[in-house]
Design a protein around this motif. Structure first.
Motif, PDB file in Angstrom:
ATOM      1  N   THR A   1      -4.777  -4.931  11.490  1.00  0.00           N
ATOM      2  CA  THR A   1      -3.677  -4.454  10.471  1.00  0.00           C
ATOM      3  C   THR A   1      -2.573  -5.065  11.059  1.00  0.00           C
ATOM      4  O   THR A   1      -1.472  -5.473  10.166  1.00  0.00           O
ATOM      5  CB  THR A   1      -3.643  -2.832  10.609  1.00  0.00           C
ATOM      6  OG1 THR A   1      -4.971  -2.335  10.049  1.00  0.00           O
ATOM      7  CG2 THR A   1      -2.431  -2.541   9.799  1.00  0.00           C
TER       8      THR A   1
ATOM      9  N   ILE B   1      -2.484  -8.683   9.885  1.00  0.00           N
ATOM     10  CA  ILE B   1      -2.209  -8.699   7.962  1.00  0.00           C
ATOM     11  C   ILE B   1      -0.904  -8.306   7.765  1.00  0.00           C
ATOM     12  O   ILE B   1      -0.336  -9.040   6.650  1.00  0.00           O
ATOM     13  CB  ILE B   1      -3.568  -7.680   7.485  1.00  0.00           C
ATOM     14  CG1 ILE B   1      -4.682  -8.194   7.810  1.00  0.00           C
ATOM     15  CG2 ILE B   1      -2.977  -7.626   5.989  1.00  0.00           C
ATOM     16  CD1 ILE B   1      -5.940  -7.118   7.255  1.00  0.00           C
TER      17      ILE B   1
ATOM     18  N   GLN C   1       1.011 -10.402   4.623  1.00  0.00           N
ATOM     19  CA  GLN C   1       1.104  -9.502   3.278  1.00  0.00           C
ATOM     20  C   GLN C   1       2.368  -9.751   3.069  1.00  0.00           C
ATOM     21  O   GLN C   1       2.821  -9.807   1.641  1.00  0.00           O
ATOM     22  CB  GLN C   1       0.585  -8.302   3.540  1.00  0.00           C
ATOM     23  CG  GLN C   1       0.462  -7.555   2.109  1.00  0.00           C
ATOM     24  CD  GLN C   1      -0.561  -8.285   1.112  1.00  0.00           C
ATOM     25  OE1 GLN C   1      -1.717  -8.276   1.616  1.00  0.00           O
ATOM     26  NE2 GLN C   1       0.265  -8.582   0.070  1.00  0.00           N
TER      27      GLN C   1
ATOM     28  N   LYS D   1      -8.354  -9.948   6.314  1.00  0.00           N
ATOM     29  CA  LYS D   1      -8.913  -8.728   5.234  1.00  0.00           C
ATOM     30  C   LYS D   1     -10.366  -8.490   5.149  1.00  0.00           C
ATOM     31  O   LYS D   1     -10.907  -7.551   5.198  1.00  0.00           O
ATOM     32  CB  LYS D   1      -8.219  -8.801   3.834  1.00  0.00           C
ATOM     33  CG  LYS D   1      -6.827  -8.550   3.860  1.00  0.00           C
ATOM     34  CD  LYS D   1      -6.163  -8.636   2.271  1.00  0.00           C
ATOM     35  CE  LYS D   1      -4.898  -8.086   2.299  1.00  0.00           C
ATOM     36  NZ  LYS D   1      -4.229  -7.756   0.959  1.00  0.00           N
TER      37      LYS D   1
ATOM     38  N   ARG E   1     -11.394  -7.226   8.527  1.00  0.00           N
ATOM     39  CA  ARG E   1     -10.931  -5.545   8.368  1.00  0.00           C
ATOM     40  C   ARG E   1     -12.234  -4.847   7.637  1.00  0.00           C
ATOM     41  O   ARG E   1     -12.523  -3.706   8.225  1.00  0.00           O
ATOM     42  CB  ARG E   1      -9.967  -5.629   7.728  1.00  0.00           C
ATOM     43  CG  ARG E   1      -9.380  -3.862   8.071  1.00  0.00           C
ATOM     44  CD  ARG E   1      -7.867  -3.681   7.949  1.00  0.00           C
ATOM     45  NE  ARG E   1      -7.377  -4.098   6.486  1.00  0.00           N
ATOM     46  CZ  ARG E   1      -5.988  -3.708   6.282  1.00  0.00           C
ATOM     47  NH1 ARG E   1      -5.296  -3.388   7.083  1.00  0.00           N
ATOM     48  NH2 ARG E   1      -5.699  -4.230   5.136  1.00  0.00           N
TER      49      ARG E   1
END
Length: 198
Positions: A145, A148, A152, A172, A175
């Protein structure tokens, strides 16, 4: 006329006596009882001793003086194991051990007492393995996370490069693969961890 000391009178030598502990009554060794200088055929027996010889001891047995006689009692003192949780107990009393203790060493976590011996508790072991796996996964999800989020952000503000987009997709996918490890056929026993993007 020469006087004879009472201990020098023939047949008046000290007699063998047998000592026992005051608290438990268990035989501890030999001592002697001196002849009574005032009363013939009487012996001065030391405290916590008797002229009665104890029986020969067998393995894990001990002679105990009680109510004017020797009794043979179990001597199981030493390290025992709780049948409830396997914890060690230093047993120091004579006689049988309580029903909730055993001499059989506790093999380790996930074992339980089945009434006769320790046996592996497969369900508890698998539950603990699952918990450890999920804790490990949570740590990996936090890392994913964190990786990311900035990628993002770049997408959200229309500032992502082609490399950013490729890395965002890989992280992603990683994950999602972490989330799906519970669906693996060997979950808990053999886990194929996804490889983090480089």
């Amino acid at each position: 006329m020469n006087s004879i000391h009472p201990q020098e009178v023939p047949g008046r030598d000290p007699k063998l006596a047998y000592s026992y502990r005051q608290d438990t009554g268990e035989f501890v060794g030999e001592t002697t009882a001196d002849p009574d200088p005032l009363v013939a055929d009487n012996w001065l027996v030391p405290a916590q001793a008797t002229l009665v010889p104890p029986p020969a001891n067998a393995i894990s047995k001990v002679s105990v003086w009680a109510d004017g006689q020797w009794l043979t009692v179990d001597d199981l003192r030493g390290v025992k194991y709780s049948k409830v949780d396997g914890s060690t107990v230093q047993w120091s009393e004579l006689g049988a051990i309580p029903d909730d203790l055993t001499d059989l060493p506790y093999p380790g976590p996930f074992n339980k007492w089945n009434g006769a011996e320790w046996e592996i508790d497969v369900e508890a072991e698998q539950l603990e393995l699952a918990n450890q796996t999920l804790i490990a996964r949570e740590g990996l999800l936090v890392v994913a996370t964190l990786r990311i989020a900035p990628l993002q952000d770049a997408v959200d503000i229309d500032d992502a490069t082609s490399n950013d987009l490729a890395m965002l997709k890989k992280w992603k996918q990683y994950r999602v693969a972490l989330i799906r490890i519970e669906q693996q056929a060997g979950f808990n026993l053999t886990i194929e961890w996804p490889v983090a993007p480089i």
